[in-house]
Motif scaffolding. Structure first.
Motif, PDB file in Angstrom:
ATOM      1  N   GLU A 151       0.746  -1.105   0.090  1.00  0.00           N
ATOM      2  CA  GLU A 151       0.060  -0.290  -0.093  1.00  0.00           C
ATOM      3  C   GLU A 151       0.922   1.223   0.056  1.00  0.00           C
ATOM      4  N   ILE A 152       2.066   1.113   0.981  1.00  0.00           N
ATOM      5  CA  ILE A 152       2.905   2.446   0.923  1.00  0.00           C
ATOM      6  C   ILE A 152       3.539   2.859  -0.632  1.00  0.00           C
ATOM      7  N   LEU A 153       4.020   1.402  -1.230  1.00  0.00           N
ATOM      8  CA  LEU A 153       4.737   1.683  -2.449  1.00  0.00           C
ATOM      9  C   LEU A 153       3.780   2.220  -3.541  1.00  0.00           C
ATOM     10  N   ASN A 154       2.261   1.496  -3.449  1.00  0.00           N
ATOM     11  CA  ASN A 154       1.545   1.981  -4.582  1.00  0.00           C
ATOM     12  C   ASN A 154       1.115   3.366  -4.250  1.00  0.00           C
ATOM     13  N   ILE A 207       9.426   4.163   8.154  1.00  0.00           N
ATOM     14  CA  ILE A 207       8.467   5.228   8.097  1.00  0.00           C
ATOM     15  C   ILE A 207       8.499   5.960   9.254  1.00  0.00           C
ATOM     16  N   GLY A 208       7.921   7.157   9.345  1.00  0.00           N
ATOM     17  CA  GLY A 208       7.523   7.811  10.596  1.00  0.00           C
ATOM     18  C   GLY A 208       8.708   8.879  11.110  1.00  0.00           C
ATOM     19  N   ASN A 209       9.310   9.175  10.279  1.00  0.00           N
ATOM     20  CA  ASN A 209      10.603   9.987  10.693  1.00  0.00           C
ATOM     21  C   ASN A 209      10.298  11.604  10.298  1.00  0.00           C
ATOM     22  N   LYS A 210      11.198  12.340  11.101  1.00  0.00           N
ATOM     23  CA  LYS A 210      11.194  13.767  10.692  1.00  0.00           C
ATOM     24  C   LYS A 210      12.706  13.991  10.326  1.00  0.00           C
ATOM     25  N   VAL A 211      12.834  14.708   9.458  1.00  0.00           N
ATOM     26  CA  VAL A 211      14.302  14.912   8.924  1.00  0.00           C
ATOM     27  C   VAL A 211      14.370  16.368   8.563  1.00  0.00           C
ATOM     28  N   GLU A 212      15.390  17.027   9.247  1.00  0.00           N
ATOM     29  CA  GLU A 212      15.706  18.381   8.938  1.00  0.00           C
ATOM     30  C   GLU A 212      16.952  18.704   8.355  1.00  0.00           C
ATOM     31  N   ILE A 215      11.744   4.740  -9.976  1.00  0.00           N
ATOM     32  CA  ILE A 215      12.629   4.708  -8.618  1.00  0.00           C
ATOM     33  C   ILE A 215      11.649   3.682  -7.660  1.00  0.00           C
ATOM     34  N   PHE A 216      10.247   3.786  -7.555  1.00  0.00           N
ATOM     35  CA  PHE A 216       9.715   2.912  -6.632  1.00  0.00           C
ATOM     36  C   PHE A 216       9.618   1.742  -6.859  1.00  0.00           C
ATOM     37  N   GLY A 217       9.991   1.123  -8.131  1.00  0.00           N
ATOM     38  CA  GLY A 217       9.864  -0.106  -8.490  1.00  0.00           C
ATOM     39  C   GLY A 217      10.956  -0.957  -8.647  1.00  0.00           C
ATOM     40  N   LYS A 218      11.779  -0.659 -10.016  1.00  0.00           N
ATOM     41  CA  LYS A 218      13.024  -1.353 -10.103  1.00  0.00           C
ATOM     42  C   LYS A 218      14.116  -0.932  -8.974  1.00  0.00           C
ATOM     43  N   HIS A 219      14.245   0.201  -8.873  1.00  0.00           N
ATOM     44  CA  HIS A 219      15.372   0.695  -7.743  1.00  0.00           C
ATOM     45  C   HIS A 219      15.229   0.249  -6.551  1.00  0.00           C
ATOM     46  N   LEU A 220      13.974   0.631  -6.033  1.00  0.00           N
ATOM     47  CA  LEU A 220      13.948   0.266  -4.516  1.00  0.00           C
ATOM     48  C   LEU A 220      14.082  -1.383  -4.233  1.00  0.00           C
ATOM     49  N   SER A 221      13.351  -2.117  -5.359  1.00  0.00           N
ATOM     50  CA  SER A 221      13.730  -3.583  -5.302  1.00  0.00           C
ATOM     51  C   SER A 221      15.180  -4.041  -5.350  1.00  0.00           C
ATOM     52  N   PHE A 222      15.921  -3.327  -5.946  1.00  0.00           N
ATOM     53  CA  PHE A 222      17.490  -3.613  -6.039  1.00  0.00           C
ATOM     54  C   PHE A 222      18.108  -3.107  -4.714  1.00  0.00           C
ATOM     55  N   GLU A 223      17.629  -1.963  -4.479  1.00  0.00           N
ATOM     56  CA  GLU A 223      18.056  -1.517  -3.146  1.00  0.00           C
ATOM     57  C   GLU A 223      18.011  -2.120  -1.839  1.00  0.00           C
TER      58      GLU A 223
END
Length: 463
Positions: A59-62, A91-96, A73-81
């Protein structure tokens, strides 16, 4: 510092340089080709409660795909990564986003002053100067108040810092660990001068993490976007750092602990190193590290994959851009298939050989359609990549052989539209202070400059 000590340090530098030239010739960067990976399409996400179910991850990927239909990026690359990484997407982070030294040091100081349990630092270079002494005083005061401070510093990176600086920390009961001492007589096991800890990591109470390109040194004392003009010999340093809160901090803490135990540090005082963490924001973050102990470089492999899968833009900022053939070809191929590839590189670096080595790549990159900008009026030290406006990384990793094969490095990968928009804005802001290099102009440079580039290129594999 007396004359005898200066002579010893300078002699040590010469010997170390010779060792580096001899030993680096035997090192290469093993490659895991993105095209040859299995791409199982299984991407794991974690939250504060642990791994998500396959349905939740899907669901997150979709959602990511539907919000950004112009990228793969959200298909092939994340799969390889996923295949090459040791750490999950959390998930659930705050980045400054922290730009330059003043903002970074201010945020770090606040976090240290408010520490309640422990402070862990893994740093390449800490200088005995105004900034270094400021942090030393902060850390000593926190140790005396009952907060346990643990520090790993790189022996080579901090070579010019006197032993007395670290002695005062140790005498205050701070745990201080010298990473891979350059003196072979004090090494308990295999000595290898090429193995360096280039990370810049600060963790406070297991809840706040800082990482990026900034060491602890007064060279970062001024910002690089101010109105004041710098002298040729005293340019401000332009760098990028991060402050991260949320469940992914646990992954950075694991990496610190791994470094500590790998270096046979003393048993750490019992503290709450892994507290219960809560969701802090909307960013998805992956910790990604590189270590020479692995057969391949995770960061190198991931960079190759994300460049290979880029569809629209690659915005790359790097201080020491001396790429291997795989990364060089990946960037040229991306430009030739229509990706807007922009490189933000330093006009000058703190090494004249590196400066000419970087320029030795300009002609073939420009000829392939890559756009090159050089940052003016500041010494560029940042290491960031933004791809398709949806995937970004910030950390300590340079585009050179040393970072990608020999050093302990640390990056954060951030997936999130809001943060990537900030990254895009920062890149464009840098361009306003940069010069665009054109192929026509570049090919008019002097014969002397061309010769220096060729000579530096021969040394590039050893830098």
């Amino acid at each position: 510092m007396n004359i005898k000590k200066i002579f010893i340090i300078n002699s040590a530098k010469i010997v170390l340089s010779l060792w580096i030239v001899l030993l680096l010739g035997c090192e290469s960067i093993p490659v895991i080709s993105p095209q040859l990976a299995s791409h199982s399409n299984s991407v794991r996400f974690e939250s504060i409660y642990g791994p998500l179910t396959p349905k939740q991850s899907e669901e997150i990927l979709n959602k990511l795909k539907s919000n950004n239909p112009e990228t793969i990026i959200f298909g092939k690359h994340l799969s390889f990564e996923e295949e090459v990484s040791d750490h999950p997407l959390v998930i659930g982070n705050k980045v400054e986003l922290l730009v330059d030294g003043p903002a970074t040091y201010s945020s770090m100081t606040e976090a240290i002053e408010n520490a309640k349990d422990h402070i862990n630092i893994e740093i390449y270079n800490i200088d005995d100067d105004e900034v270094g002494r400021h942090f030393a005083e902060l850390l000593i005061n926190k140790q005396r108040s009952g907060v346990q401070v643990n520090i790993i510093y790189d022996s080579f990176g901090s070579m010019n810092t006197p032993e007395a600086f670290f002695k005062q920390l140790k005498e205050s009961d701070i745990n201080v660990l010298e990473y891979n001492p350059i003196n072979p007589l004090v090494v308990s096991r295999g000595w290898n001068i090429n193995r360096r800890d280039h990370r810049k990591l600060l963790i406070v109470d297991g809840r706040i993490s800082f990482l990026g390109g900034i060491n602890i040194s007064s060279v970062y004392s001024s910002g690089s976007f101010g109105k004041s003009k710098s002298s040729k010999n005293n340019q401000p340093w332009r760098d990028t750092h991060l402050r991260i809160t949320g469940p992914v901090v646990r992954e950075f803490q694991k990496l610190f602990m791994s470094s500590w135990f790998e270096q046979k540090g003393e048993t750490l005082v019992s503290k709450n190193y892994y507290p219960h963490l809560v969701s802090e924001g909307d960013e998805i973050v992956r910790a990604i590290s590189s270590t020479p102990d692995k057969f391949y470089s995770q960061i190198h492999s991931i960079l190759l994959s994300v460049i290979h899968n880029a569809k629209s833009t690659i915005l790359l900022t790097n201080a020491y851009f001396v790429p291997d053939l795989h990364l060089l070809n990946a960037l040229k191929d991306a430009a030739q298939r229509g990706v807007d590839v922009r490189l933000l590189l330093p006009e000058k670096t703190d090494s004249i050989i590196v400066s000419y080595a970087i320029r030795s790549y300009y002609d073939e990159l420009l000829n392939a359609g890559v756009k090159i900008y050089t940052r003016q009026d500041a010494l560029l030290h940042a290491k960031t990549v933004l791809v398709d406006g949806v995937w970004s990384t910030i950390g300590s990793t340079n585009f050179d052989r040393r970072s990608l094969r020999l050093n302990h490095e640390l990056n954060a990968i951030i997936i999130g539209e809001d943060f990537c928009t900030q990254m895009n804005s920062l890149f464009n802001k840098d361009l306003k202070f940069s010069k665009l290099i054109t192929l026509e102009e570049w090919r008019e440079r002097s014969a002397g400059a061309r010769l220096k580039e060729k000579m530096a290129r021969l040394w590039a594999q050893w830098l």
